[in-house]
Scaffold this motif. Structure first.
Motif, PDB file in Angstrom:
ATOM      1  N   ILE A   1      91.884  26.625  60.558  1.00 46.44           N
ATOM      2  CA  ILE A   1      91.022  25.945  59.596  1.00 46.44           C
ATOM      3  C   ILE A   1      89.749  25.465  60.269  1.00 46.44           C
ATOM      4  CG2 ILE A   1      91.776  23.526  59.751  1.00 46.44           C
ATOM      5  CD1 ILE A   1      91.541  25.468  56.490  1.00 46.44           C
ATOM      6  N   ARG A   2      89.832  25.079  61.537  1.00 51.32           N
ATOM      7  CA  ARG A   2      88.646  24.654  62.273  1.00 51.32           C
ATOM      8  C   ARG A   2      87.638  25.792  62.384  1.00 51.32           C
ATOM      9  NH1 ARG A   2      91.070  22.613  67.698  1.00 51.32           N
ATOM     10  NH2 ARG A   2      88.888  22.836  68.348  1.00 51.32           N
ATOM     11  N   MET A   3      88.140  26.998  62.615  1.00 49.57           N
ATOM     12  CA  MET A   3      87.251  28.148  62.688  1.00 49.57           C
ATOM     13  C   MET A   3      86.629  28.452  61.328  1.00 49.57           C
ATOM     14  SD  MET A   3      89.241  30.751  65.231  1.00 49.57           S
ATOM     15  CE  MET A   3      90.796  30.647  64.364  1.00 49.57           C
ATOM     16  N   LEU A   4      87.441  28.353  60.283  1.00 51.35           N
ATOM     17  CA  LEU A   4      86.960  28.677  58.953  1.00 51.35           C
ATOM     18  C   LEU A   4      85.895  27.697  58.477  1.00 51.35           C
ATOM     19  CD1 LEU A   4      87.285  30.650  56.645  1.00 51.35           C
ATOM     20  CD2 LEU A   4      89.118  29.217  55.743  1.00 51.35           C
ATOM     21  N   LEU A   5      86.000  26.446  58.889  1.00 50.39           N
ATOM     22  CA  LEU A   5      85.019  25.443  58.474  1.00 50.39           C
ATOM     23  C   LEU A   5      83.616  25.766  58.988  1.00 50.39           C
ATOM     24  CD1 LEU A   5      87.070  22.133  58.832  1.00 50.39           C
ATOM     25  CD2 LEU A   5      86.228  23.166  56.725  1.00 50.39           C
ATOM     26  N   GLU A   6      83.551  26.529  60.088  1.00 50.29           N
ATOM     27  CA  GLU A   6      82.247  26.953  60.594  1.00 50.29           C
ATOM     28  C   GLU A   6      81.555  27.912  59.622  1.00 50.29           C
ATOM     29  OE1 GLU A   6      80.829  25.820  63.436  1.00 50.29           O
ATOM     30  OE2 GLU A   6      82.554  24.465  63.601  1.00 50.29           O
ATOM     31  N   LEU A   7      82.335  28.537  58.737  1.00 50.52           N
ATOM     32  CA  LEU A   7      81.796  29.539  57.813  1.00 50.52           C
ATOM     33  C   LEU A   7      81.923  29.098  56.357  1.00 50.52           C
ATOM     34  CD1 LEU A   7      83.593  32.571  59.506  1.00 50.52           C
ATOM     35  CD2 LEU A   7      81.187  31.970  59.777  1.00 50.52           C
ATOM     36  N   LYS A   8      82.140  27.804  56.122  1.00 50.94           N
ATOM     37  CA  LYS A   8      82.520  27.359  54.777  1.00 50.94           C
ATOM     38  C   LYS A   8      81.444  27.621  53.719  1.00 50.94           C
ATOM     39  CE  LYS A   8      81.216  22.465  55.252  1.00 50.94           C
ATOM     40  NZ  LYS A   8      81.744  21.074  55.172  1.00 50.94           N
ATOM     41  N   ASP A   9      80.175  27.681  54.116  1.00 52.11           N
ATOM     42  CA  ASP A   9      79.124  27.939  53.132  1.00 52.11           C
ATOM     43  C   ASP A   9      79.127  29.380  52.636  1.00 52.11           C
ATOM     44  OD1 ASP A   9      78.254  25.331  53.313  1.00 52.11           O
ATOM     45  OD2 ASP A   9      76.767  25.769  54.862  1.00 52.11           O
ATOM     46  N   LYS A  10      79.731  30.285  53.421  1.00 56.10           N
ATOM     47  CA  LYS A  10      79.790  31.696  53.043  1.00 56.10           C
ATOM     48  C   LYS A  10      81.140  32.097  52.465  1.00 56.10           C
ATOM     49  CE  LYS A  10      76.640  33.192  56.751  1.00 56.10           C
ATOM     50  NZ  LYS A  10      76.509  34.079  57.940  1.00 56.10           N
ATOM     51  N   ALA A  11      82.119  31.201  52.558  1.00 48.70           N
ATOM     52  CA  ALA A  11      83.503  31.599  52.288  1.00 48.70           C
ATOM     53  C   ALA A  11      84.069  30.968  51.027  1.00 48.70           C
ATOM     54  CB  ALA A  11      84.387  31.229  53.473  1.00 48.70           C
ATOM     55  N   GLU A  12      84.986  31.684  50.416  1.00 50.63           N
ATOM     56  CA  GLU A  12      85.836  31.119  49.376  1.00 50.63           C
ATOM     57  C   GLU A  12      87.271  31.542  49.657  1.00 50.63           C
ATOM     58  OE1 GLU A  12      86.121  33.038  45.289  1.00 50.63           O
ATOM     59  OE2 GLU A  12      84.130  33.705  45.924  1.00 50.63           O
ATOM     60  N   VAL A  13      88.194  30.758  49.160  1.00 52.38           N
ATOM     61  CA  VAL A  13      89.616  30.978  49.437  1.00 52.38           C
ATOM     62  C   VAL A  13      90.324  31.464  48.182  1.00 52.38           C
ATOM     63  CG1 VAL A  13      91.775  29.910  50.190  1.00 52.38           C
ATOM     64  CG2 VAL A  13      89.597  29.184  51.208  1.00 52.38           C
ATOM     65  N   VAL A  14      91.133  32.504  48.335  1.00 54.39           N
ATOM     66  CA  VAL A  14      92.038  32.959  47.289  1.00 54.39           C
ATOM     67  C   VAL A  14      93.455  32.763  47.817  1.00 54.39           C
ATOM     68  CG1 VAL A  14      92.886  34.926  45.962  1.00 54.39           C
ATOM     69  CG2 VAL A  14      90.418  34.631  46.315  1.00 54.39           C
ATOM     70  N   ILE A  15      94.249  31.977  47.112  1.00 52.49           N
ATOM     71  CA  ILE A  15      95.633  31.710  47.531  1.00 52.49           C
ATOM     72  C   ILE A  15      96.565  32.620  46.753  1.00 52.49           C
ATOM     73  CG2 ILE A  15      97.423  29.964  47.793  1.00 52.49           C
ATOM     74  CD1 ILE A  15      95.245  27.841  47.745  1.00 52.49           C
ATOM     75  N   VAL A  16      97.469  33.280  47.494  1.00 51.79           N
ATOM     76  CA  VAL A  16      98.347  34.292  46.925  1.00 51.79           C
ATOM     77  C   VAL A  16      99.796  33.825  46.986  1.00 51.79           C
ATOM     78  CG1 VAL A  16      99.210  36.648  47.236  1.00 51.79           C
ATOM     79  CG2 VAL A  16      96.772  36.168  47.528  1.00 51.79           C
ATOM     80  N   ILE A  17     100.542  34.066  45.911  1.00 52.55           N
ATOM     81  CA  ILE A  17     101.964  33.753  45.875  1.00 52.55           C
ATOM     82  C   ILE A  17     102.669  34.830  45.061  1.00 52.55           C
ATOM     83  CG2 ILE A  17     101.629  32.226  43.877  1.00 52.55           C
ATOM     84  CD1 ILE A  17     104.042  30.594  44.854  1.00 52.55           C
ATOM     85  N   SER A  18     103.841  35.251  45.504  1.00 51.70           N
ATOM     86  CA  SER A  18     104.557  36.293  44.768  1.00 51.70           C
ATOM     87  C   SER A  18     105.368  35.687  43.628  1.00 51.70           C
ATOM     88  CB  SER A  18     105.493  37.076  45.696  1.00 51.70           C
ATOM     89  OG  SER A  18     106.634  36.331  46.024  1.00 51.70           O
ATOM     90  N   ALA A  19     105.489  36.439  42.546  1.00 51.02           N
ATOM     91  CA  ALA A  19     106.283  35.991  41.403  1.00 51.02           C
ATOM     92  C   ALA A  19     107.738  35.794  41.803  1.00 51.02           C
ATOM     93  CB  ALA A  19     106.173  37.011  40.264  1.00 51.02           C
ATOM     94  N   LYS A  20     108.211  36.614  42.731  1.00 49.94           N
ATOM     95  CA  LYS A  20     109.596  36.496  43.198  1.00 49.94           C
ATOM     96  C   LYS A  20     109.827  35.158  43.889  1.00 49.94           C
ATOM     97  CE  LYS A  20     112.994  38.831  46.156  1.00 49.94           C
ATOM     98  NZ  LYS A  20     113.218  39.970  47.096  1.00 49.94           N
TER      99      LYS A  20
END
Length: 494
Positions: free
Chosen positions: A56-75
């Motif tokens: 997450i520390r690495m991702l925060l360096e790119l937060k202005d360019k990034a968006e998150v998609v959270i994935v979960i299986s129906a199972k």
């Protein structure tokens, strides 16, 4: 605790490689984050020195360019699958992750439900997401996946999925745990983006298995134990070996899906930029191990913990005998047995000597303390108090909890809440210790040691109640239990 992993080096190297990969593609990059993006306690256990929030520390360096998609299986939704290190279901963890990411300033674009076949539980969860104002999408299960490549890469395959609307150049695809369908989500989006004339790329940030460690290295074996319910198998990457003549490690699902990925890129660009599943990754963790022996020992202990977790789950009715067999096979490959966890024998010896349930905990200096169940204290709370007293350098017989603090808690539980269990558990003891610390300097000194409990090992001779497990998890103590209940009754709250 001894460190075997250079976290600062890792953050620097990993950030550089991700940035290079982003520059490789054009309009948009789908970056699959394997493992835990946040609270990666498995990595911190098998790689001592790895910080759970490194990604997450690495991702925060790119937060202005990034968006998150959270994935979960129906199972996972339908089966109420549990995230073991937090003790909550995957769908609960999705909501937790949304909150965590948003508080950090990251943009969460949506939640995607994968492998959908009309599960009512998935429909209900989607209604909940919509009610919370969170966009949600459906990816349907594709027959004969991943074998029928031509059908998968068609309007009847990926084209039959929802198109996930995104607005930023870097789309981070993450999930509560493995087997959620992160890669399938990325590949489906590449197909959908191409239909809309958008040039998109894909890369993978997967910590385990570590590609430049030996196939049977304990760290890679620990990954197999952690994913035993998915039947993941570490393998030599045959595509990488053929392309470069070098031996690297990947796992079966990535190797099986690689022909699909190749076909996808051939449809989009006329050729695939990757020659192997290993090429897809940007993982630098293997280059940051600074003491291999420490890491090996830590990984072996994780394998043993996974064994105890599964036998307890089987006792509770939620485990799998096939998964247990897989973990037992991994233990043999690692050359360890359940007896190689030192706290186990100490707890069992104490139980046999006293005739009461017992717990044992290992302190940071290697000393092992034990505690037993009494009329006043459960074994878990007794050994927790002992550990705090020892860490504070106080006399072992010193009473640090005031009777005036204990009495109202006992009265509340028994007289007003109707609990038949008068004993004080971990939450009760910590509350009493907190109250006592306002007037007792020794209690304050013991309370100040709570942070030092992180990473310590604890074993119980009986299955602990959920309340105790929750407190011990929050303290980041590594807990295992014998697969038996304290009382021979049909109903157990745990």
């Amino acid at each position: 605790m001894q460190s075997g992993f250079d976290n600062d080096k890792y953050v620097k190297m990993q950030s550089e490689h991700i940035l290079k990969r982003i520059d490789t593609f054009g309009d948009k990059l789908y970056l699959e984050f394997g493992g835990k993006l946040f609270d990666d306690y498995h990595a911190s256990r098998v790689l001592p020195g790895f910080m759970p929030d490194s990604k997450i520390r690495m991702l925060l360096e790119l937060k202005d360019k990034a968006e998150v998609v959270i994935v979960i299986s129906a199972k996972a939704i339908a089966s109420n699958k549990i995230r073991g290190d937090l003790g909550i279901t995957y769908d609960q963890d999705v909501l937790r992750l949304v909150d965590v990411f948003q508080k950090l300033g990251l943009f969460v674009g949506s939640v995607t439900i994968t492998q959908y076949t009309g599960e009512p539980a998935a429909d209900k969860f989607r209604e909940k997401l919509n009610g919370l104002g969170i966009k949600s999408y459906i990816l349907r299960r594709i027959e004969d996946y991943p074998n029928n490549v031509d059908m998968i890469v068609s309007d009847e395959g990926y084209g039959n999925n929802d198109y996930i609307e995104t607005s930023r150049p870097l789309v981070v695809v993450t999930a509560p745990g493995p087997g959620s369908g992160k890669m399938a989500t990325c590949l489906s989006q590449l197909y959908q983006e191409n239909k809309r004339g958008i040039r998109a790329g894909y890369a993978k940030f997967e910590t385990f298995p570590i590609w430049n460690l030996p196939l049977k290295h304990p760290v890679n074996l620990a990954y197999e134990a952690a994913t035993a319910d998915l039947n993941d198998v570490n393998m030599i990457d045959p595509f990488h070996l053929e392309a470069y003549g070098k031996t690297t490690v990947n796992y079966n699902r990535d190797i099986e899906i690689f022909p699909v990925l190749q076909t996808m890129f051939e449809h989009i660009y006329g050729q695939c930029p990757y020659k192997s599943p290993t090429d897809m990754g940007v993982n630098m963790a293997g280059n940051c191990i600074c003491d291999d022996e420490i890491v090996k020992k830590a990984a072996c202990q994780e394998i043993i913990r996974r064994y105890y977790t599964e036998v307890v789950n089987i006792k509770k009715g939620s485990g799998s005998k096939d998964a247990l067999k897989k973990i037992e096979s991994v233990m043999k490959q690692a050359g360890v047995t359940a007896n190689d966890r030192p706290v186990v024998s100490h707890a069992l010896v104490r139980e046999e000597a006293t005739g009461h349930p017992a717990c044992a905990i290992t302190l940071d200096d290697g000393k092992i303390l034990t505690g037993k169940t009494t009329e006043l204290l459960a074994a878990s709370s007794a050994v927790l108090l002992k550990a705090l007293i020892a860490l504070a350098g106080l006399p072992s017989k010193q009473h640090i909890v005031s009777p005036q603090a204990l009495e109202p808690i006992t009265k509340l539980k028994h007289d007003y809440l109707g609990s038949s269990d008068k004993r004080l558990h971990c939450d009760d003891v910590l509350i009493a210790l907190s109250i006592s610390s306002t007037l007792n300097p020794s209690a304050k000194r013991a309370l100040d040691q709570l942070d030092r409990l992180k990473g310590m090992e604890l074993h119980s001779t009986v299955i602990l109640p959920n309340a105790d497990m929750d407190i011990l998890r929050r303290l980041q103590i590594n807990v295992t239990c014998e697969p038996k209940y304290e009382f021979n009754v049909n109903y157990h709250s745990s």
